[in-house]
Design an enzyme around this catalytic site. Sequence first.
Site, PDB file in Angstrom:
ATOM      1  N   HIS A  11     -15.176   0.804   3.359  1.00  0.00           N
ATOM      2  CA  HIS A  11     -14.856   2.181   3.695  1.00  0.00           C
ATOM      3  C   HIS A  11     -15.941   3.168   3.295  1.00  0.00           C
ATOM      4  O   HIS A  11     -15.838   4.354   3.604  1.00  0.00           O
ATOM      5  CB  HIS A  11     -13.525   2.580   3.059  1.00  0.00           C
ATOM      6  CG  HIS A  11     -12.397   1.732   3.567  1.00  0.00           C
ATOM      7  ND1 HIS A  11     -11.712   0.814   2.765  1.00  0.00           N
ATOM      8  CD2 HIS A  11     -11.850   1.620   4.791  1.00  0.00           C
ATOM      9  CE1 HIS A  11     -10.791   0.212   3.461  1.00  0.00           C
ATOM     10  NE2 HIS A  11     -10.840   0.674   4.710  1.00  0.00           N
ATOM     11  N   SER A  51       0.799  -1.225   0.000  1.00  0.00           N
ATOM     12  CA  SER A  51       0.000   0.000   0.000  1.00  0.00           C
ATOM     13  C   SER A  51       0.831   1.273   0.000  1.00  0.00           C
ATOM     14  O   SER A  51       0.311   2.347  -0.286  1.00  0.00           O
ATOM     15  CB  SER A  51      -0.937   0.002   1.213  1.00  0.00           C
ATOM     16  OG  SER A  51      -1.767  -1.131   1.148  1.00  0.00           O
ATOM     17  N   CYS A  85      -7.726   2.569   1.379  1.00  0.00           N
ATOM     18  CA  CYS A  85      -8.831   1.869   0.738  1.00  0.00           C
ATOM     19  C   CYS A  85      -8.409   1.295  -0.614  1.00  0.00           C
ATOM     20  O   CYS A  85      -8.021   2.013  -1.528  1.00  0.00           O
ATOM     21  CB  CYS A  85     -10.016   2.827   0.520  1.00  0.00           C
ATOM     22  SG  CYS A  85     -11.348   2.041  -0.397  1.00  0.00           S
TER      23      CYS A  85
END
Lengths: 366, 625
Positions: free
Chosen positions: B360, B320, B373
């Site tokens: 989310h 991420s 997300c």
Amino acid sequence: MSRLSEVFPRRIDLKLLAVVLLLSAIGIAMVVSTTAGTPRGSLGGRQAIFVLVGLVGCGVALAVDYRLLLRYSPGLFAVSLLPLVYLPLFGPRIAGARSWLRLGGGFQIQPSELVRITTVLLVAWILENDDRPFLQRKTIVQVSLAVGIPAVLILLQPDLGVTLTYLPFLAAALFFGGLKARWWLVLLLAGAVAAGGSWFLLKDYQKDRIRTFLDPDLAARGAGYQVRQARIAIGSGGILGKGFQKGTQSRLGFLPVRHTDFVFAALAEEWGFVGVAAVITLYGLVLSRGFAIARDARDRGGAMLALLVVVDLVVQAAVNIAMNVGIVPTTGITLPFVSYGGSSMIASWTLIGLVLSVSYRRFVNV
Amino acid sequence: MVESAREDRRPLLVRIDGLAVAAWAVLVVLLGVYWVQQVLRGEEFQRQAENNRQRSVPITAPRGFILDRNGVVLAENEPSFSLLLDRNATKDVGASLSFVASLLGRPLPDLRHRFERGRSTYDFVPVLLDDNLSVAEVGAVEAHALEHPELVIQTTERRIYTQGPATAHLLGHLGEATPEQVAARAGRIRPGDAVGQNGAEAAYQDLLAGTSGLRTFVIDSFGREVAELDKVDPLPGNTLVLNIDLRLQKIADDYFRDKVGAAVAMDPRTGEILAFVSSPAFDPNIFTRRVSKDEWDAILQNEDHPLNNRVLQNVYSPGSVWKAFVAYAALQAGISPAERVTCHGAQTFYGRSFRCHGVHGSVDLPTALQVSCDVYFYTMGKRLGIDALADAARTFGFGRPTGFDVGPEKSGVVPDPEWSAAARKHPWYPGETISVAIGQGPVLVSALQVARAFAALANPDGALPTPHVFRMGEHVKTGDRYAYRPPPRAHVPYGPGVREAIVEGLWRVVNVPGGTAYGVRVPGLDICGKTGSVQVVAQADTKKAHLLPERLRDHGWFAGFAPRDDPKIVVVVFVEHGEHGATAAAPLGARLCEAWLRPAPPPAAPRPADVARGAAPAEAGRDGT
């Protein structure tokens, strides 16, 4: 007394004496230079003593009429051979050879050197008795035996170097006695066969010397090491040399047996080409004076005596000088009057005494 | 008889004259031979005679010290004492060995073995009995110098790494020059020299090594030294000052005591590397003595590969952390940071369902970064396409070396259809673009590349600095200084508001509840960052998974910078099998930022941890500076 002081200098060949004294002095200097400061100490003092003993031998040879010595030479020769017979059988083994007789006081003597004197006398005596233009066959055989017997006995010790110093006697005797062409041819062939055959009799180290002579770079660190280092010593001396006791090759131990067999290389290193030329000239003068004395000799025996001695000494010198620079194989022949060594020095000086004696007695009415 | 002799003289006289000529000719020839040798070839032989008698031995120059940015010594030289036995000075070698055995408490058979091994040389060459004697042992031997003159103490210099394993990957170590190194630096490196292997020691070999001296002496035919001719003193090497701050280095090293991974801290404005840790490490001091086989085997057989430099030479999926650069690609493409995407916990692209780690709801870009997300970035990835993602990544320096001054780097992989055709020989699948958008798939990056890319986010002008540990070289004698000359920098172009939107998202990650790294926030520091987790076992590899059950946990990333308004430090932490970047990696990132931005007063005494960590007790006191 007054007569002696008048006659002595005139009748002694002072030039020859001076030349040989000069060579001996150079020898002492080189022995000092090559041995002073080494762990076993300077051998210069001993060499000086050898020269003094040699001078005594010279005086004795000069004092006795050589004609007397020639007449008794067969007996002297026979007696002198006794130690040569004894040595190979019972002699002490020193450095791999039975060449030495121990005397008291740490001195030892090499009988093979002293036999040179009686051999010279005997050969001269044999030639004295054959005064035709060319030698008789009987004489040739006699001369060959007179030289060959001691030579073979010395070869048994074994000492190749000293053995080879006997060969000039034979060659000089045959040359000056006179030999017809066909005899030279026979001799040459015999020599060639002997040289070829002797290869099989040589020890390995002797074969190595010949191999490395033919190719010095063969084993720079092995058998060729001596020859290479000697060449470097000689070459690096240049024209004027590095100076007394300044030779790096000899002082730092790169030069092998530098006070005996390779003393001339040490001399070449420290005194340069100038010193080399001087010493070679001195040997040339020995030759010239010796030959002049032979010409003036009262009789054939005296002439032969002078010729044999001078040829022997100068051939030794030439071979040693050639060996130092590597153009003949390393044989263990020393440089007369210069190399360190008592027996050789005394014998050589005694031989010079015989030559001086021939000169001294050149006038018939003495 | 006399009369007849006289009559026969003539042939004899002829022969005498003939031989005289011949003999003189021989002597003249000999003279000629000597002329050639002495006069014509004299110089050649003089050279050979000099070679014969002269030996030259190089004197190794003292190697320069390595310091951190505050002057704390990281590498220095220490006298090392060896015990030699001079055979010429003793009559009874056995008695000498027994004496050494009893004096120093060494096993007699060992000493005998060493003596036997060394005795093959000339007997005037002393035999090495033992090395690395302690000062006390040297004193004991020297106290008996009169009775035992045969025992000789030889002093040499030994490289000491004061921090031991803590700086192993940064500094590298010394080792005998390889034939390639000798060939590459002919004249400067000789066979047998100890030269830098890896790390700063290798990168700054020339600077540190100095210039060796030369001692020329006369030897005799046995090789014994007779006299000294000439001595040229060596020129000591330069002191190398690094940008490393040992405080930060030790914080990172301590953190990784029981972890595997890498940490790097850098000043984003200049590229100065403040901390550089790869774990596990090894003690570089073992290379300056003789490495024992056991020590070497232990390093080679360690499953965590201590010799791997995880900052530079291991490349990983960014996870991420990558989303920051996907965000850049989206904003640069004109997508508004306020545009919202709704996350239902999963979404289908190209007929396949891609999961998010949470539900989310409706998120804009800063929120998407804050909560990480996946669905938001899947969507952006699909809209932008792989080429736009790859271009953005390359803009931030991925896919190529960073230009770091120490050690070889891996380039990593920025995948796109071209790469796929060349490297994999099959076309790019659109579904892969979706994976790449969240830093999975074939993307591979090094920790240092991530640090540099985050520096470009931290720097308002988007400058991409060149990471470097070199701060300064200084000559100990002349005082000459070698400063760092920065290479020209590339800049990441930012459209209006682009950087601000990303930084807002990264700030929220740490400083707003719900942010993935909210747990490590430090009030007042305004740390901005991004966490990441990387699946260790890709879906295709699940068959292998059961073979390594303990190794299935995800890798954890944290990359960030602080403070938000004027970033002075970039940190990247990577923990193998750390599971979550937020818990495994982010705490160290925050600690490094705090240590750099709010330096604590220097500790008064050495911390016990330093002593325990293998650094020699004598050196531990130096940390306090």
